[in-house]
Write a protein that holds these residues in place. Structure first.
Motif, mmCIF file in Angstrom:
data_model
loop_
_atom_site.group_PDB
_atom_site.id
_atom_site.type_symbol
_atom_site.label_atom_id
_atom_site.label_comp_id
_atom_site.label_asym_id
_atom_site.label_seq_id
_atom_site.Cartn_x
_atom_site.Cartn_y
_atom_site.Cartn_z
ATOM 1 N N MET A 153 24.158 14.523 -16.845
ATOM 2 C CA MET A 153 23.723 13.074 -16.141
ATOM 3 C C MET A 153 22.328 13.131 -15.736
ATOM 4 S SD MET A 153 26.692 11.897 -16.468
ATOM 5 C CE MET A 153 28.685 12.096 -16.731
ATOM 6 N N ILE A 154 22.004 12.169 -15.210
ATOM 7 C CA ILE A 154 20.460 11.879 -14.675
ATOM 8 C C ILE A 154 20.562 11.122 -13.465
ATOM 9 C CG2 ILE A 154 18.205 10.980 -15.185
ATOM 10 C CD1 ILE A 154 18.568 12.130 -17.915
ATOM 11 N N GLY A 155 19.772 11.296 -12.291
ATOM 12 C CA GLY A 155 19.617 10.744 -11.215
ATOM 13 C C GLY A 155 18.054 10.108 -10.966
ATOM 14 N N LEU A 156 17.909 9.179 -10.205
ATOM 15 C CA LEU A 156 16.564 8.840 -10.083
ATOM 16 C C LEU A 156 16.378 9.062 -8.643
ATOM 17 C CD1 LEU A 156 16.289 5.486 -12.175
ATOM 18 C CD2 LEU A 156 14.932 7.538 -12.555
ATOM 19 N N THR A 157 15.170 9.231 -8.227
ATOM 20 C CA THR A 157 14.436 9.178 -6.960
ATOM 21 C C THR A 157 13.113 8.801 -6.886
ATOM 22 O OG1 THR A 157 16.062 10.879 -5.941
ATOM 23 C CG2 THR A 157 13.876 10.766 -4.994
ATOM 24 N N TYR A 158 12.880 7.693 -5.739
ATOM 25 C CA TYR A 158 11.477 7.245 -5.544
ATOM 26 C C TYR A 158 11.071 7.616 -4.170
ATOM 27 C CZ TYR A 158 8.558 3.418 -3.673
ATOM 28 O OH TYR A 158 7.617 2.922 -2.925
ATOM 29 N N ILE A 159 9.839 8.160 -3.958
ATOM 30 C CA ILE A 159 9.463 8.174 -2.500
ATOM 31 C C ILE A 159 8.099 7.499 -2.621
ATOM 32 C CG2 ILE A 159 8.398 10.505 -3.175
ATOM 33 C CD1 ILE A 159 8.669 11.056 -0.203
ATOM 34 N N GLY A 160 7.782 6.424 -1.669
ATOM 35 C CA GLY A 160 6.596 5.747 -1.865
ATOM 36 C C GLY A 160 6.086 5.505 -0.290
ATOM 37 N N PHE A 161 4.789 5.335 -0.500
ATOM 38 C CA PHE A 161 4.120 4.841 0.684
ATOM 39 C C PHE A 161 3.292 3.588 0.540
ATOM 40 C CE2 PHE A 161 4.714 9.275 0.855
ATOM 41 C CZ PHE A 161 5.066 9.556 2.154
ATOM 42 N N THR A 162 3.719 2.535 1.016
ATOM 43 C CA THR A 162 2.922 1.165 0.600
ATOM 44 C C THR A 162 2.565 0.450 1.812
ATOM 45 O OG1 THR A 162 4.915 -0.087 0.553
ATOM 46 C CG2 THR A 162 4.737 0.992 -1.120
ATOM 47 N N HIS A 163 1.934 -0.763 1.495
ATOM 48 C CA HIS A 163 1.504 -1.958 2.662
ATOM 49 C C HIS A 163 2.575 -2.179 3.461
ATOM 50 C CE1 HIS A 163 2.878 -4.333 -0.625
ATOM 51 N NE2 HIS A 163 2.959 -5.152 0.435
ATOM 52 N N ARG A 164 3.901 -2.019 3.032
ATOM 53 C CA ARG A 164 5.046 -2.434 3.612
ATOM 54 C C ARG A 164 5.608 -1.350 4.773
ATOM 55 N NH1 ARG A 164 7.110 -7.281 1.984
ATOM 56 N NH2 ARG A 164 6.183 -7.758 -0.354
ATOM 57 N N THR A 165 5.211 -0.149 4.464
ATOM 58 C CA THR A 165 5.651 0.898 5.130
ATOM 59 C C THR A 165 4.543 1.848 6.060
ATOM 60 O OG1 THR A 165 5.569 2.714 3.447
ATOM 61 C CG2 THR A 165 7.392 1.238 3.388
ATOM 62 N N ALA A 166 3.802 1.933 5.518
ATOM 63 C CA ALA A 166 2.440 2.660 5.910
ATOM 64 C C ALA A 166 1.278 1.975 6.194
ATOM 65 C CB ALA A 166 2.324 3.852 5.191
ATOM 66 N N PRO A 167 0.438 2.135 7.350
ATOM 67 C CA PRO A 167 -0.930 1.284 7.490
ATOM 68 C C PRO A 167 -1.826 2.194 6.507
ATOM 69 C CG PRO A 167 -0.331 2.858 9.437
ATOM 70 C CD PRO A 167 0.804 2.738 8.540
ATOM 71 N N LEU A 168 -2.833 1.385 6.433
ATOM 72 C CA LEU A 168 -4.003 1.755 5.575
ATOM 73 C C LEU A 168 -4.543 3.338 6.159
ATOM 74 C CD1 LEU A 168 -5.963 1.420 3.179
ATOM 75 C CD2 LEU A 168 -7.324 0.131 4.900
ATOM 76 N N SER A 169 -4.728 3.402 7.131
ATOM 77 C CA SER A 169 -5.195 4.603 7.885
ATOM 78 C C SER A 169 -4.226 5.732 7.476
ATOM 79 C CB SER A 169 -5.044 4.684 9.386
ATOM 80 O OG SER A 169 -4.001 4.106 9.983
ATOM 81 N N VAL A 170 -2.985 5.575 7.292
ATOM 82 C CA VAL A 170 -1.803 6.793 6.785
ATOM 83 C C VAL A 170 -2.030 6.880 5.217
ATOM 84 C CG1 VAL A 170 0.473 7.348 6.473
ATOM 85 C CG2 VAL A 170 -0.343 6.479 8.801
ATOM 86 N N ARG A 171 -2.109 5.765 4.748
ATOM 87 C CA ARG A 171 -2.111 5.824 3.178
ATOM 88 C C ARG A 171 -3.362 6.515 2.563
ATOM 89 N NH1 ARG A 171 -1.183 0.290 3.236
ATOM 90 N NH2 ARG A 171 -3.074 -0.248 1.833
ATOM 91 N N GLU A 172 -4.390 6.387 3.280
ATOM 92 C CA GLU A 172 -5.658 6.937 2.742
ATOM 93 C C GLU A 172 -5.615 8.770 2.840
ATOM 94 O OE1 GLU A 172 -8.875 5.047 4.427
ATOM 95 O OE2 GLU A 172 -8.497 5.295 6.709
ATOM 96 N N ARG A 173 -4.794 9.039 3.922
ATOM 97 C CA ARG A 173 -4.739 10.307 4.257
ATOM 98 C C ARG A 173 -4.022 10.791 3.181
ATOM 99 N NH1 ARG A 173 -3.013 11.911 10.305
ATOM 100 N NH2 ARG A 173 -3.207 14.018 9.221
#
Length: 393
Positions: free
Chosen positions: A1-21
């Motif tokens: 069987m196969i499972g999918l996972t996603y981990i993301g940092f976007t404009h909806r969850t992380a401010p630009l100051s976090v994303r650029e780090r």
């Protein structure tokens, strides 16, 4: 069987100051992708100015099928968070606070929305569709993807194209470069005298912006770039002059508007550089506000520059707040039509997954990419019970 996972940092969850780090720069993406590959059977990395996302697929006798949204049926994100913690200096709990984590068919729904531009800071923008396609190309080149993620990414591109075509979302769409161009044209029209435009960067975003505003009546267009030949070619196309990046500080003093869109990992315009330019502008009796538009991720302009008198600084976050979709009736109707298209495309993809699941473990690995493409994007071939269309390879 196969499972999918996603981990993301976007404009909806992380401010630009976090994303650029957190986000690896363009030159580090390949190394990160290879590191991630060690934690899952398949992986793909999507990096844009508004998002940094990692997609994982794993094969295990203990997992449920791809439709399962249970975290126990999917790859472990712990090693990914530890990797990001080491590179960013942020703690794992801090990363979790800014991350969005999805499993199973929620991953499919999210990626389809991304490809359609429904999850972008600028609704319906077209760049992200090409970036999803490039995500697949890069993952295949690096050997990090396999049958499931390849099919998922191809299906996302198909879904994004169809949503744009069938929903009318393009009529209400915007983009960072488009809105930057609008600001530049407005500024040029409002100047009492012809203004000077300084573009820092000579890549795709710089070229798109300049092509849109080259005839706005600028007294001078200056393009500062790292690559002399590319910078010179762009300058010739838009009637500007090319300089190297070392000349930016000197050009800043005589500019009325500055657009920065480079891949630099450190700010090119520091507070000290801009403050010095403002002093020179005062000596030259240039009293108008200096407009700085920063399209870089990481940022090309230090955030503290915004505190200097005589400066207006707009970065990706402020542009999104200023020009994001207003939620009017036309926008909402287009979004609803696009969502309906994506629901159909997700159902098509899940039928494909179910057919592969029924074949068992061998069914996933034995399907060639060409056959896989036919199954996923081959129109009625994906209907339940329809025969699989075979393609010569």
């Amino acid at each position: 069987m196969i499972g999918l996972t996603y981990i993301g940092f976007t404009h909806r969850t992380a401010p630009l100051s976090v994303r650029e780090r957190i986000t690896p720069c363009a030159g580090e993406i390949e190394a990160y992708a290879r590191q991630v590959r060690a934690f899952a059977g398949e992986s793909a990395v999507l990096r844009t100015c508004g998002r940094f996302e990692t997609f994982l697929a794993v094969e295990s006798d203990s997992t449920a099928d791809v439709q399962t949204a249970n975290a126990s049926a999917a790859p472990d994100i712990g090693p990914i968070l530890a990797l990001l913690s080491a590179r960013s200096g942020m703690s794992v709990p801090a990363l979790r606070r800014h991350a969005r984590i999805l499993h199973g068919d929620h991953v499919v729904a999210h990626l389809f929305r991304v490809a359609a531009g429904l999850d972008s800071p600028m609704l319906g923008e077209d760049h992200v569709l090409g970036q999803v396609s490039a995500c697949l190309t890069n993952a295949q080149r690096l050997g990090t993807t396999g049958p499931l993620l390849s099919a998922l990414l191809r299906s996302a591109v198909r879904a994004g194209r169809r949503a744009r075509k069938d929903s009318g979302i393009r009529r209400v769409a915007s983009s960072f470069t488009g809105e930057a161009a609008r600001l530049l044209r407005d500024r040029a029209a409002s100047e009492r005298r012809s203004g000077a435009l300084l573009m820092i960067g000579s890549g795709t975003m710089a070229a798109e912006t300049l092509e849109s505003v080259k005839d706005a009546g600028w007294s001078r267009i200056v393009i500062a770039g790292r690559h002399a030949s590319r910078t010179g070619e762009l300058a010739a196309r838009v009637g500007g002059c090319a300089v190297d990046l070392d000349s930016v500080a000197g050009e800043l003093a005589s500019a009325d508007v500055v657009v920065a869109c480079t891949s630099s990992t450190t700010p090119l315009l520091t507070t000290a550089i801009v403050r010095d330019a403002l002093r020179q502008r005062g000596a030259c009796n240039l009293r108008n506000i200096l407009l700085l538009i920063d399209l870089g991720m990481p940022r090309n302009v230090e955030p503290d520059v915004a505190r200097l008198p005589g400066v207006e600084l707009l970065d990706l976050e402020s542009l999104a707040r200023r020009f994001g979709a207003d939620g009017g009736s036309a926008v909402e109707a287009a979004k609803a039509r696009a969502a309906a298209v994506l629901d159909e495309e997700q159902a098509r993809f899940m039928r494909w997954c179910e057919n592969r699941r029924r074949r068992g473990r061998a069914g996933w690995s034995a399907v060639s990419p060409a056959v896989e493409r036919a199954d996923v994007v081959g129109g009625d071939q994906t209907a339940p019970g329809a025969p699989t269309r075979r393609v010569a390879v």
